[in-house]
Design a protein around this motif. Structure first.
Motif, PDB file in Angstrom:
ATOM      1  N   PRO A   1     110.008 -13.335  81.766  1.00 37.22           N
ATOM      2  CA  PRO A   1     109.787 -13.275  83.173  1.00 37.22           C
ATOM      3  C   PRO A   1     109.434 -11.531  83.596  1.00 37.22           C
ATOM      4  CG  PRO A   1     112.140 -13.627  82.839  1.00 37.22           C
ATOM      5  CD  PRO A   1     111.382 -13.773  81.627  1.00 37.22           C
ATOM      6  N   GLN A   2     109.818 -10.744  82.859  1.00 31.99           N
ATOM      7  CA  GLN A   2     109.511  -9.468  83.064  1.00 31.99           C
ATOM      8  C   GLN A   2     109.629  -8.590  81.745  1.00 31.99           C
ATOM      9  OE1 GLN A   2     112.126  -6.618  85.602  1.00 31.99           O
ATOM     10  NE2 GLN A   2     110.167  -6.282  86.682  1.00 31.99           N
TER      11      GLN A   2
ATOM     12  N   ILE B   1     108.554  -4.620  80.589  1.00 29.63           N
ATOM     13  CA  ILE B   1     108.247  -3.278  81.327  1.00 29.63           C
ATOM     14  C   ILE B   1     107.481  -2.664  80.104  1.00 29.63           C
ATOM     15  CG2 ILE B   1     109.231  -1.223  82.241  1.00 29.63           C
ATOM     16  CD1 ILE B   1     109.656  -3.600  84.123  1.00 29.63           C
TER      17      ILE B   1
ATOM     18  N   GLY C   1      99.420  -9.175  84.770  1.00 32.80           N
ATOM     19  CA  GLY C   1      99.648  -8.218  85.689  1.00 32.80           C
ATOM     20  C   GLY C   1      98.728  -6.937  85.651  1.00 32.80           C
TER      21      GLY C   1
ATOM     22  N   SER D   1     104.618  -0.195  83.981  1.00 28.56           N
ATOM     23  CA  SER D   1     104.073  -1.464  84.230  1.00 28.56           C
ATOM     24  C   SER D   1     104.866  -2.804  84.177  1.00 28.56           C
ATOM     25  CB  SER D   1     102.847  -2.027  83.518  1.00 28.56           C
ATOM     26  OG  SER D   1     101.701  -0.871  83.553  1.00 28.56           O
ATOM     27  N   ALA D   2     105.369  -3.374  85.278  1.00 28.27           N
ATOM     28  CA  ALA D   2     106.148  -4.613  85.126  1.00 28.27           C
ATOM     29  C   ALA D   2     105.242  -5.709  85.020  1.00 28.27           C
ATOM     30  CB  ALA D   2     106.766  -4.717  86.444  1.00 28.27           C
ATOM     31  N   LEU D   3     104.956  -6.383  83.898  1.00 30.25           N
ATOM     32  CA  LEU D   3     104.029  -7.551  83.425  1.00 30.25           C
ATOM     33  C   LEU D   3     105.013  -8.845  83.313  1.00 30.25           C
ATOM     34  CD1 LEU D   3     101.856  -5.604  81.044  1.00 30.25           C
ATOM     35  CD2 LEU D   3     101.385  -5.835  83.680  1.00 30.25           C
ATOM     36  N   THR D   4     104.306  -9.941  83.301  1.00 35.39           N
ATOM     37  CA  THR D   4     105.031 -11.131  82.979  1.00 35.39           C
ATOM     38  C   THR D   4     104.431 -11.571  81.776  1.00 35.39           C
ATOM     39  OG1 THR D   4     104.305 -11.304  85.249  1.00 35.39           O
ATOM     40  CG2 THR D   4     105.918 -12.835  84.502  1.00 35.39           C
TER      41      THR D   4
END
Length: 183
Positions: free
Chosen positions: A100-101, A103, A145, A152-155
């Motif tokens: 879900p996340q 970083i 993202g 960067s907060a990606l999924t």
């Protein structure tokens, strides 16, 4: 029949006698047209028993081809019990991973990969993927993202599902381990 978790009546002494209880395992591949091909064979015995459970548990049985090369490893358990289904149900689970996340630190990525533009602030993360190794196979999860300057907060763009296995075989990675894999 073994697919019903039943090998018929057998005294415990027989289970513990390797001469009487070599369990032969045949790995058969069935394709979409239901054609079956034998991939190889393996065998296991019950080395010792505690509370009706044979050791080793789970047994990792190497499946060898006719040429003698390992084509797979099969996990199995031998349980000496009248009704083993509840025991198996308590020990076998499937597993799914989602991300879900994730970083990502920009400075770390740019220093590790100085010759790529994939980590340029404002760029889409579509060319970035994570690799998860499980059971000797590599699974790729694309990240979704936008790359930011500092972090960067990606999924994760997908969920990975793994088939059933013995939960007792799941082993956590040890500290400071660069590559970690559990059966």
């Amino acid at each position: 029949h073994i697919s019903n978790f039943d090998c018929g009546p057998m005294p415990q002494a027989s289970v513990l006698d390797p001469a009487q209880t070599k369990v032969l395992v045949t790995l058969i591949e069935v394709d979409k047209s239901l054609t079956s091909t034998t991939l190889g064979f393996g065998q296991v015995t019950c080395g010792s028993m505690t509370n009706g459970i044979c050791s080793p548990f789970p047994a990792n049985v190497a499946i060898l081809s006719a040429a003698g090369t390992t084509v797979a490893t099969v996990q199995l358990a031998m349980v000496w019990e009248t009704d083993p289904e509840p025991w198996f149900a308590s020990k076998i689970r499937g597993l799914a991973f989602s991300f879900p996340q994730v970083i990502l630190r920009g400075d770390t990525l740019r220093s590790a990969f100085p010759n790529t533009s994939a980590f340029t602030p404002g760029a889409s993360a579509s060319s970035i993927a994570m690799h998860l190794v499980h059971g000797g196979q590599s699974y790729i999860v694309g990240l979704v993202g936008t790359i930011e300057a500092d972090q960067s907060a990606l999924t994760g763009g997908s969920v990975l599902e793994f088939g059933p296995g013995f939960t007792d075989a799941w082993v956590p990675c040890q500290g400071n381990t660069q590559d970690c894999e559990s059966p």
